[in-house]
Each structure stands twice: as C-alpha cells, then as structure tokens.
Design an enzyme around this catalytic site. Sequence first.
Site, PDB file in Angstrom:
ATOM      1  N   HIS A  63       0.875  -1.145  -0.121  1.00  0.00           N
ATOM      2  CA  HIS A  63      -0.197   0.314  -0.238  1.00  0.00           C
ATOM      3  C   HIS A  63       0.999   1.397  -0.460  1.00  0.00           C
ATOM      4  O   HIS A  63       2.196   1.105  -0.174  1.00  0.00           O
ATOM      5  CB  HIS A  63      -0.427   0.524   1.625  1.00  0.00           C
ATOM      6  CG  HIS A  63      -0.289  -0.035   2.357  1.00  0.00           C
ATOM      7  ND1 HIS A  63       0.789  -0.381   3.088  1.00  0.00           N
ATOM      8  CD2 HIS A  63      -0.063   0.758   3.406  1.00  0.00           C
ATOM      9  CE1 HIS A  63       0.853  -0.632   4.544  1.00  0.00           C
ATOM     10  NE2 HIS A  63       0.396   0.511   4.947  1.00  0.00           N
ATOM     11  N   HIS A  65       1.173   4.082   1.869  1.00  0.00           N
ATOM     12  CA  HIS A  65       1.753   4.969   3.318  1.00  0.00           C
ATOM     13  C   HIS A  65       3.548   4.711   3.320  1.00  0.00           C
ATOM     14  O   HIS A  65       3.996   3.635   2.706  1.00  0.00           O
ATOM     15  CB  HIS A  65       1.106   3.876   3.984  1.00  0.00           C
ATOM     16  CG  HIS A  65      -0.229   4.434   4.763  1.00  0.00           C
ATOM     17  ND1 HIS A  65      -0.417   3.629   6.099  1.00  0.00           N
ATOM     18  CD2 HIS A  65      -0.868   5.091   5.090  1.00  0.00           C
ATOM     19  CE1 HIS A  65      -2.259   3.828   5.833  1.00  0.00           C
ATOM     20  NE2 HIS A  65      -2.315   4.838   5.110  1.00  0.00           N
ATOM     21  N   ASP A  67       6.324   4.765   4.807  1.00  0.00           N
ATOM     22  CA  ASP A  67       6.904   3.760   5.150  1.00  0.00           C
ATOM     23  C   ASP A  67       7.099   2.260   4.178  1.00  0.00           C
ATOM     24  O   ASP A  67       8.052   1.243   4.510  1.00  0.00           O
ATOM     25  CB  ASP A  67       6.837   3.584   6.515  1.00  0.00           C
ATOM     26  CG  ASP A  67       5.511   2.930   7.159  1.00  0.00           C
ATOM     27  OD1 ASP A  67       4.733   3.438   6.473  1.00  0.00           O
ATOM     28  OD2 ASP A  67       4.938   1.636   8.219  1.00  0.00           O
ATOM     29  N   HIS A  68       6.149   2.376   3.719  1.00  0.00           N
ATOM     30  CA  HIS A  68       5.578   1.476   3.006  1.00  0.00           C
ATOM     31  C   HIS A  68       6.662   1.430   1.006  1.00  0.00           C
ATOM     32  O   HIS A  68       5.998   0.152   0.199  1.00  0.00           O
ATOM     33  CB  HIS A  68       4.820  -0.104   2.799  1.00  0.00           C
ATOM     34  CG  HIS A  68       4.246  -0.148   4.076  1.00  0.00           C
ATOM     35  ND1 HIS A  68       4.643  -1.614   4.475  1.00  0.00           N
ATOM     36  CD2 HIS A  68       3.758   0.647   5.259  1.00  0.00           C
ATOM     37  CE1 HIS A  68       4.163  -1.598   5.428  1.00  0.00           C
ATOM     38  NE2 HIS A  68       3.786  -0.522   6.018  1.00  0.00           N
ATOM     39  N   HIS A 141      -7.396  -2.810   6.209  1.00  0.00           N
ATOM     40  CA  HIS A 141      -5.863  -1.820   6.864  1.00  0.00           C
ATOM     41  C   HIS A 141      -6.723  -0.034   6.206  1.00  0.00           C
ATOM     42  O   HIS A 141      -7.829  -0.392   5.809  1.00  0.00           O
ATOM     43  CB  HIS A 141      -4.520  -1.816   5.896  1.00  0.00           C
ATOM     44  CG  HIS A 141      -4.250  -0.494   6.567  1.00  0.00           C
ATOM     45  ND1 HIS A 141      -3.592  -0.314   7.936  1.00  0.00           N
ATOM     46  CD2 HIS A 141      -2.767   0.381   6.034  1.00  0.00           C
ATOM     47  CE1 HIS A 141      -2.654   0.535   8.243  1.00  0.00           C
ATOM     48  NE2 HIS A 141      -2.422   1.156   7.197  1.00  0.00           N
ATOM     49  N   ASP A 208       0.554  -4.503   6.809  1.00  0.00           N
ATOM     50  CA  ASP A 208      -0.616  -3.739   7.529  1.00  0.00           C
ATOM     51  C   ASP A 208      -1.751  -4.359   7.610  1.00  0.00           C
ATOM     52  O   ASP A 208      -2.268  -3.582   6.351  1.00  0.00           O
ATOM     53  CB  ASP A 208      -0.568  -2.080   7.372  1.00  0.00           C
ATOM     54  CG  ASP A 208       0.761  -2.108   7.854  1.00  0.00           C
ATOM     55  OD1 ASP A 208       1.799  -2.581   8.285  1.00  0.00           O
ATOM     56  OD2 ASP A 208       0.884  -0.710   7.935  1.00  0.00           O
ATOM     57  N   HIS A 266       7.699  -4.812  11.690  1.00  0.00           N
ATOM     58  CA  HIS A 266       7.102  -3.904  11.712  1.00  0.00           C
ATOM     59  C   HIS A 266       6.691  -3.311  12.601  1.00  0.00           C
ATOM     60  O   HIS A 266       5.520  -2.971  13.379  1.00  0.00           O
ATOM     61  CB  HIS A 266       5.327  -3.567  10.242  1.00  0.00           C
ATOM     62  CG  HIS A 266       5.360  -2.463  10.351  1.00  0.00           C
ATOM     63  ND1 HIS A 266       4.603  -1.824  11.536  1.00  0.00           N
ATOM     64  CD2 HIS A 266       4.861  -1.395   9.175  1.00  0.00           C
ATOM     65  CE1 HIS A 266       3.943  -0.984  10.623  1.00  0.00           C
ATOM     66  NE2 HIS A 266       4.307  -0.219   9.187  1.00  0.00           N
TER      67      HIS A 266
END
EC number: 3.1.26.11
Length: 306
Positions: A63, A65, A67-68, A141, A208, A266
């Site tokens: 996804h 976000h 940090d990914h 998520h 997530d 994570h």
Amino acid sequence: MSCRELVILGCSSQQPTRTRNQGAYLFRWNNEGLLFDPGEGTQRQFIFANIAPTIVSRIFISHFHGDHCLGLGSMLMRLNLDKVTHPIHCYYPASGKKYFDRLRYGTIYHETIRVIEHPIDKEGIVEDFGNFRIEARKLNHLVDTLGWRITEPDTIKFIPEKIKAAGLRGPIMQDLLRNEHVTVNGKTLYLKDLSYIRKGDSIAVIADTLPCPSIVDLAKNARIMLCESTYLEEHSHLAESHYHMTAKQAATQALAAGAQQLVLTHFSARYLNSKEFEIEAGKIFPNVTAAEEFRSYPFPKNPSSK
C-alpha cells in the site's frame, strides 16, 4: 542450488529508530530477488547487508503509506544506474497508480531500465509463470492494502532406488518425463510408479492489517510467514484504532494458517526491545522470531518433501 532466504533490510514501522530502519524485505529465491515494501533508505540498506541491488527483479508494494514505498523511486534509479538488463516487475494496488507514478518520476533522470507495472484491482492469481505463482488478497487496513502469497511450482522427483532397480538412465529418463511411461525389454514402466511430486514451497507477506480471513488464506502451510505486529497486547487499543495487529494476534493467525515459521516485523518505535514481541507471540506459536536488521532467514529446499 540457488540461494533461498529472507533478508531483513528494515523492520520498523513509520518512524525509524537508531537500530531499525523503515521496513524493507528481500526474498532471494530461484535466482530472483523479490523486494517487498521498500521504505525510506532501502538503497543504503543493501550496502550494509552486503547485497548487490541488481539482484532485485520484482518489487511489491502492499500500500502507499510512506513507510512502505518511499524507497521505490531511489531503488528504480539505482537499478537504472547499475544498467540492469532484466525487466523490473512492480506489483501494487491499482488505486495507488498516481502515487506509484509520483515515486517513479518524482525527479529528473533518464530511465533506461524496463519497468513492467502490474496494478492489481482484484484478488486472486496475479501471475503464474515458470518460477512462481503470485497471489494477492485484500487486507483490512485504512487504505487499499494487499497481502501476498508466492508459491513455486510443484516438481517431479525420481525415486533413486526404483530408477536403479528398473535399470533406467540416460536419454530414456527424458522420455519417461515427457510421455509418462516407457517400454524397456517389453515391460512398460510408468512415471507415477517411479517418482513423487515435490510440493512447491510458499511464502506469505502480510503487511498492515487488522486480523482478517485473507491472512490465513495467504499463509496456509507457508514456509515463512512474514507478518506485521506493530504493537504488543498492552497497546491493543492502539492496534485496533490504527488497523494494525499485536504480536499475539499475528501468532494466532499463523497458528490458524499452519505456517511453519513466523517472522514478526513492522515494530512501533515506542518499543526499544523487539524480543518482547517474540515472547508474547511464542506463547501461542513457538516457531517465531522478531525480525532483526540484516538478519537472514534461510528456507532451503527439502528434496525429499512430498
């Protein structure tokens, strides 16, 4: 035999710490490099891990976000700089196409590598080719998020003692594979009587999410289940409100799926010691490890598995 291992390039969640970079996970498998969720600084993590980035052949974004995915652009630029000749396949939720483009084209550079995009808008088998079958399912998520299952094909393995007893060797072995039977000295021998099917290994990557049925589907009998566990049970209220899991919840999902090994990752920056995750999850699922930066988790092929 090709290298088969998971390498942790980062295992923190949104905020890195002194000992944990934002997440990034490399599976080296069947002469390919499968890179999952490259967070900020992933390119540099390859240097510390002493791994050439050119091994990367497929990039998976669960996804969008930050940090990914914030390491995506720099990874593509690095592969471009290194003049890789193999195509780079990129898999991501179709709803995030505009974010993929922003990351890919966010700076000025002359792209010469071949990037093949696979925007995914439905669950199920994404690709099925020689090395792997790639499956994606929706997780639960705050934004469109995909979990992954990668499975290698089944292979036929001869039973050596039966082959020897039958007196088979040389080119006739290929005839046996191709035709599923051969005739020797007037006797018909069948492939099914002289071999077995080695089931291909599977790995699952769960980003997530709250607990949901897709997790068990993806991780069923997986050799390695790499799974987010952002919080410990003492902060389960935060896990629920932010649509994440605790270590206990991740372990419960691994147990239900029959996974062979659980690697937790994570971790929220609030936790300095990730061993607490191992302890919490281990009460439910014994074969569990809390991911550590640059640690390798081999999953060697078992030639006798049936």
